[in-house]
Motif scaffolding. Structure first.
Motif, PDB file in Angstrom:
ATOM      1  N   VAL A 224      -3.976   1.073  -3.361  1.00 25.94           N
ATOM      2  CA  VAL A 224      -4.108   0.370  -2.080  1.00 25.94           C
ATOM      3  C   VAL A 224      -2.693   0.738  -1.473  1.00 25.94           C
ATOM      4  O   VAL A 224      -2.537   1.002  -0.410  1.00 25.94           O
ATOM      5  N   CYS A 225      -1.397   0.372  -2.161  1.00 30.96           N
ATOM      6  CA  CYS A 225      -0.343   0.625  -1.704  1.00 30.96           C
ATOM      7  C   CYS A 225       0.240   1.977  -1.391  1.00 30.96           C
ATOM      8  O   CYS A 225       1.405   2.274  -1.054  1.00 30.96           O
ATOM      9  N   SER A 226      -0.507   3.149  -1.787  1.00 31.08           N
ATOM     10  CA  SER A 226       0.025   4.443  -1.687  1.00 31.08           C
ATOM     11  C   SER A 226      -0.330   4.783  -0.142  1.00 31.08           C
ATOM     12  O   SER A 226      -0.077   5.740   0.349  1.00 31.08           O
ATOM     13  N   GLU A 227      -1.223   4.024   0.559  1.00 30.27           N
ATOM     14  CA  GLU A 227      -1.674   4.141   1.689  1.00 30.27           C
ATOM     15  C   GLU A 227      -0.863   3.211   2.745  1.00 30.27           C
ATOM     16  O   GLU A 227      -0.934   2.287   2.765  1.00 30.27           O
ATOM     17  N   GLU A 228      -0.100   4.089   3.727  1.00 28.00           N
ATOM     18  CA  GLU A 228       0.863   3.376   4.636  1.00 28.00           C
ATOM     19  C   GLU A 228       0.205   2.504   5.375  1.00 28.00           C
ATOM     20  O   GLU A 228       0.608   1.236   5.760  1.00 28.00           O
ATOM     21  N   GLU A 229      -1.027   2.805   5.773  1.00 31.72           N
ATOM     22  CA  GLU A 229      -1.735   1.980   6.576  1.00 31.72           C
ATOM     23  C   GLU A 229      -2.330   0.410   5.991  1.00 31.72           C
ATOM     24  O   GLU A 229      -2.121  -0.396   6.706  1.00 31.72           O
TER      25      GLU A 229
END
Length: 143
Positions: free
Chosen positions: A116-121
């Motif tokens: 989840v946290c790897s996606e900036e969005e």
């Protein structure tokens, strides 16, 4: 008791220091019965050894290797700090995810958090979220 429940989420929090942020994250774990109060000191000790700042405005405070005896059961706490808190070296944290792991139960959760946290969005959505349900939904979307 769920590892990551709505009651474990604090929104729109303001903290002055990294220590205050970690204590708050740990206090949720204590209040909800996942860990003994001594676990918070181990979270602060861990932070002195190596920063739990992960990049992307995220920190994942957790205890040291020898803190496992203070963990009653696996749990996650989530603290949203929209204004951010300085974790040193110019690293600003807006999302704190406190983890207490019993045995290896938390590894699955950690991998979900990492995805989840790897996606900036996703980070933007988590920082802007106005309800605990919104936050849980973002994590539940990950398989």
């Amino acid at each position: 008791m769920s590892i990551f429940a709505k009651e474990n989420i604090l929104l729109n929090t303001a903290v002055e220091t990294k220590e205050e942020a970690i204590r708050l994250t740990g206090s949720i774990l204590v209040e909800k019965g996942y860990v003994d109060a001594d676990y918070i000191e181990k979270m602060l000790e861990r932070e002195q050894l190596t920063s739990t700042y992960m990049g992307n405005f995220v920190a994942i405070p957790h205890g040291t290797e020898d803190s496992k005896c203070f963990v009653k059961q696996s749990g996650i706490s989530f603290v949203q700090v929209p204004e951010g808190v300085d974790f040193g070296g110019g690293n600003i944290v807006k999302l704190l995810i406190g983890i207490a792991g019993k045995d290896n139960e938390h590894l699955d959760i950690l991998s979900k958090i990492a995805i989840v946290c790897s996606e900036e969005e996703n980070i933007d959505k988590l920082v802007a979220a106005e309800s605990a349900d919104e936050i849980l939904a973002i994590f539940e979307d990950v398989n």
